[in-house]
Design a protein around this motif. Structure first.
Motif, PDB file in Angstrom:
ATOM      1  N   ASN A 104      79.831  53.289   4.463  1.00 14.13           N
ATOM      2  CA  ASN A 104      79.992  52.693   3.144  1.00 14.13           C
ATOM      3  C   ASN A 104      81.467  52.771   2.749  1.00 14.13           C
ATOM      4  O   ASN A 104      81.985  53.838   2.440  1.00 14.13           O
ATOM      5  CB  ASN A 104      79.124  53.421   2.121  1.00 14.13           C
ATOM      6  N   LYS A 105      82.137  51.630   2.741  1.00 13.39           N
ATOM      7  CA  LYS A 105      83.563  51.575   2.400  1.00 13.39           C
ATOM      8  C   LYS A 105      83.819  51.885   0.928  1.00 13.39           C
ATOM      9  O   LYS A 105      84.909  52.295   0.574  1.00 13.39           O
ATOM     10  CB  LYS A 105      84.132  50.211   2.751  1.00 13.39           C
ATOM     11  N   GLU A 106      82.832  51.708   0.070  1.00 14.88           N
ATOM     12  CA  GLU A 106      82.994  51.960  -1.367  1.00 14.88           C
ATOM     13  C   GLU A 106      82.920  53.449  -1.706  1.00 14.88           C
ATOM     14  O   GLU A 106      83.358  53.854  -2.770  1.00 14.88           O
ATOM     15  CB  GLU A 106      81.910  51.219  -2.144  1.00 14.88           C
ATOM     16  N   ASP A 107      82.363  54.244  -0.827  1.00 15.18           N
ATOM     17  CA  ASP A 107      82.152  55.672  -1.071  1.00 15.18           C
ATOM     18  C   ASP A 107      83.334  56.449  -0.493  1.00 15.18           C
ATOM     19  O   ASP A 107      83.586  56.411   0.705  1.00 15.18           O
ATOM     20  CB  ASP A 107      80.845  56.111  -0.415  1.00 15.18           C
ATOM     21  N   ASP A 108      84.064  57.167  -1.352  1.00 12.59           N
ATOM     22  CA  ASP A 108      85.241  57.899  -0.880  1.00 12.59           C
ATOM     23  C   ASP A 108      84.961  59.370  -0.579  1.00 12.59           C
ATOM     24  O   ASP A 108      85.874  60.118  -0.239  1.00 12.59           O
ATOM     25  CB  ASP A 108      86.385  57.778  -1.888  1.00 12.59           C
ATOM     26  N   ARG A 109      83.708  59.792  -0.665  1.00 12.68           N
ATOM     27  CA  ARG A 109      83.373  61.183  -0.359  1.00 12.68           C
ATOM     28  C   ARG A 109      83.490  61.435   1.144  1.00 12.68           C
ATOM     29  O   ARG A 109      83.172  60.577   1.957  1.00 12.68           O
ATOM     30  CB  ARG A 109      81.946  61.510  -0.811  1.00 12.68           C
ATOM     31  N   ILE A 110      83.942  62.628   1.496  1.00  9.64           N
ATOM     32  CA  ILE A 110      84.082  62.976   2.904  1.00  9.64           C
ATOM     33  C   ILE A 110      82.722  63.300   3.510  1.00  9.64           C
ATOM     34  O   ILE A 110      82.396  62.837   4.598  1.00  9.64           O
ATOM     35  CB  ILE A 110      85.064  64.144   3.083  1.00  9.64           C
ATOM     36  N   PHE A 111      81.917  64.089   2.816  1.00  7.65           N
ATOM     37  CA  PHE A 111      80.586  64.447   3.285  1.00  7.65           C
ATOM     38  C   PHE A 111      79.539  64.101   2.233  1.00  7.65           C
ATOM     39  O   PHE A 111      79.169  64.933   1.421  1.00  7.65           O
ATOM     40  CB  PHE A 111      80.506  65.936   3.625  1.00  7.65           C
ATOM     41  N   MET A 161      68.236  67.882   3.373  1.00  9.52           N
ATOM     42  CA  MET A 161      68.578  68.031   4.789  1.00  9.52           C
ATOM     43  C   MET A 161      70.069  68.253   5.012  1.00  9.52           C
ATOM     44  O   MET A 161      70.496  68.445   6.139  1.00  9.52           O
ATOM     45  CB  MET A 161      68.106  66.805   5.566  1.00  9.52           C
ATOM     46  N   GLY A 162      70.875  68.209   3.944  1.00  4.17           N
ATOM     47  CA  GLY A 162      72.297  68.488   4.100  1.00  4.17           C
ATOM     48  C   GLY A 162      73.169  67.285   3.870  1.00  4.17           C
ATOM     49  O   GLY A 162      72.850  66.403   3.080  1.00  4.17           O
ATOM     50  N   TRP A 163      74.278  67.240   4.589  1.00  3.70           N
ATOM     51  CA  TRP A 163      75.279  66.196   4.417  1.00  3.70           C
ATOM     52  C   TRP A 163      75.489  65.451   5.716  1.00  3.70           C
ATOM     53  O   TRP A 163      75.112  65.910   6.787  1.00  3.70           O
ATOM     54  CB  TRP A 163      76.605  66.815   3.968  1.00  3.70           C
ATOM     55  N   THR A 164      76.147  64.315   5.599  1.00  2.00           N
ATOM     56  CA  THR A 164      76.455  63.500   6.760  1.00  2.00           C
ATOM     57  C   THR A 164      77.916  63.059   6.686  1.00  2.00           C
ATOM     58  O   THR A 164      78.630  63.409   5.769  1.00  2.00           O
ATOM     59  CB  THR A 164      75.515  62.282   6.832  1.00  2.00           C
ATOM     60  N   ASN A 200      80.631  59.914   6.505  1.00  2.00           N
ATOM     61  CA  ASN A 200      80.783  58.506   6.159  1.00  2.00           C
ATOM     62  C   ASN A 200      81.707  57.883   7.194  1.00  2.00           C
ATOM     63  O   ASN A 200      82.919  58.081   7.160  1.00  2.00           O
ATOM     64  CB  ASN A 200      81.363  58.366   4.746  1.00  2.00           C
ATOM     65  N   PHE A 201      81.155  57.124   8.119  1.00  2.00           N
ATOM     66  CA  PHE A 201      81.931  56.568   9.217  1.00  2.00           C
ATOM     67  C   PHE A 201      82.858  55.428   8.788  1.00  2.00           C
ATOM     68  O   PHE A 201      83.638  54.945   9.597  1.00  2.00           O
ATOM     69  CB  PHE A 201      81.006  56.121  10.347  1.00  2.00           C
ATOM     70  N   ALA A 202      82.812  55.017   7.528  1.00  2.00           N
ATOM     71  CA  ALA A 202      83.742  54.022   7.012  1.00  2.00           C
ATOM     72  C   ALA A 202      84.976  54.668   6.397  1.00  2.00           C
ATOM     73  O   ALA A 202      85.923  53.979   6.028  1.00  2.00           O
ATOM     74  CB  ALA A 202      83.049  53.152   5.970  1.00  2.00           C
ATOM     75  N   ASN A 203      84.997  55.985   6.299  1.00  2.56           N
ATOM     76  CA  ASN A 203      86.092  56.716   5.673  1.00  2.56           C
ATOM     77  C   ASN A 203      86.855  57.483   6.754  1.00  2.56           C
ATOM     78  O   ASN A 203      86.299  58.362   7.408  1.00  2.56           O
ATOM     79  CB  ASN A 203      85.518  57.676   4.626  1.00  2.56           C
ATOM     80  N   TRP A 204      88.136  57.181   6.936  1.00  2.00           N
ATOM     81  CA  TRP A 204      88.913  57.822   8.010  1.00  2.00           C
ATOM     82  C   TRP A 204      89.038  59.326   7.779  1.00  2.00           C
ATOM     83  O   TRP A 204      89.119  60.088   8.744  1.00  2.00           O
ATOM     84  CB  TRP A 204      90.273  57.172   8.165  1.00  2.00           C
ATOM     85  N   LYS A 205      89.053  59.769   6.516  1.00  2.00           N
ATOM     86  CA  LYS A 205      89.146  61.204   6.235  1.00  2.00           C
ATOM     87  C   LYS A 205      87.885  61.929   6.689  1.00  2.00           C
ATOM     88  O   LYS A 205      87.949  63.052   7.171  1.00  2.00           O
ATOM     89  CB  LYS A 205      89.377  61.448   4.742  1.00  2.00           C
ATOM     90  N   SER A 206      86.764  61.267   6.556  1.00  2.00           N
ATOM     91  CA  SER A 206      85.493  61.841   6.985  1.00  2.00           C
ATOM     92  C   SER A 206      85.453  61.993   8.508  1.00  2.00           C
ATOM     93  O   SER A 206      85.032  63.025   9.038  1.00  2.00           O
ATOM     94  CB  SER A 206      84.354  60.947   6.502  1.00  2.00           C
ATOM     95  N   ILE A 207      85.914  60.985   9.210  1.00  2.00           N
ATOM     96  CA  ILE A 207      85.947  61.036  10.675  1.00  2.00           C
ATOM     97  C   ILE A 207      86.943  62.093  11.139  1.00  2.00           C
ATOM     98  O   ILE A 207      86.669  62.845  12.081  1.00  2.00           O
ATOM     99  CB  ILE A 207      86.273  59.647  11.254  1.00  2.00           C
ATOM    100  N   ALA A 208      88.097  62.183  10.474  1.00  2.00           N
ATOM    101  CA  ALA A 208      89.099  63.196  10.829  1.00  2.00           C
ATOM    102  C   ALA A 208      88.550  64.606  10.617  1.00  2.00           C
ATOM    103  O   ALA A 208      88.790  65.506  11.436  1.00  2.00           O
ATOM    104  CB  ALA A 208      90.370  62.994  10.008  1.00  2.00           C
ATOM    105  N   ALA A 209      87.789  64.812   9.545  1.00  2.00           N
ATOM    106  CA  ALA A 209      87.188  66.123   9.291  1.00  2.00           C
ATOM    107  C   ALA A 209      86.175  66.465  10.378  1.00  2.00           C
ATOM    108  O   ALA A 209      86.114  67.605  10.852  1.00  2.00           O
ATOM    109  CB  ALA A 209      86.531  66.146   7.920  1.00  2.00           C
ATOM    110  N   LEU A 210      85.390  65.493  10.805  1.00  2.00           N
ATOM    111  CA  LEU A 210      84.417  65.710  11.878  1.00  2.00           C
ATOM    112  C   LEU A 210      85.123  66.067  13.179  1.00  2.00           C
ATOM    113  O   LEU A 210      84.740  67.025  13.864  1.00  2.00           O
ATOM    114  CB  LEU A 210      83.552  64.461  12.066  1.00  2.00           C
TER     115      LEU A 210
END
Length: 69
Positions: free
Chosen positions: A21-28, A36-39, A41-51
């Motif tokens: 989701n490109k509109e969602d700026d949350r990392i997790f 079940m927890g968090w996931t 956001n594969f549309a956010n580069w910061k989220s992928i970098a954190a993973l």
């Protein structure tokens, strides 16, 4: 659109498991079933970098344990 409803939109889930989701700026953001927890956001580069950083850290820890054994 509210932040709480961003992850519930079925169109934002690829194959029902990957959140994109490109509109969602949350990392997790929370998973579809919040208890079940968090996931990631594969549309956010910061989220992928954190993973990637977390995976690198765990691989480093395993490497250090194996090296010292």
């Amino acid at each position: 659109m509210e932040k709480d409803n961003l992850e519930s939109n079925s169109g934002k889930w690829i194959w029902g498991i990957f959140y994109y989701n490109k509109e969602d700026d949350r990392i997790f953001p929370p998973k579809r079933i919040p208890w079940m927890g968090w996931t990631v956001n594969f549309a956010n580069w910061k989220s992928i970098a954190a993973l990637v950083a977390m995976l690198a850290f765990f691989y480093f820890v395993i490497f250090m344990i194996e090296r010292n054994s």
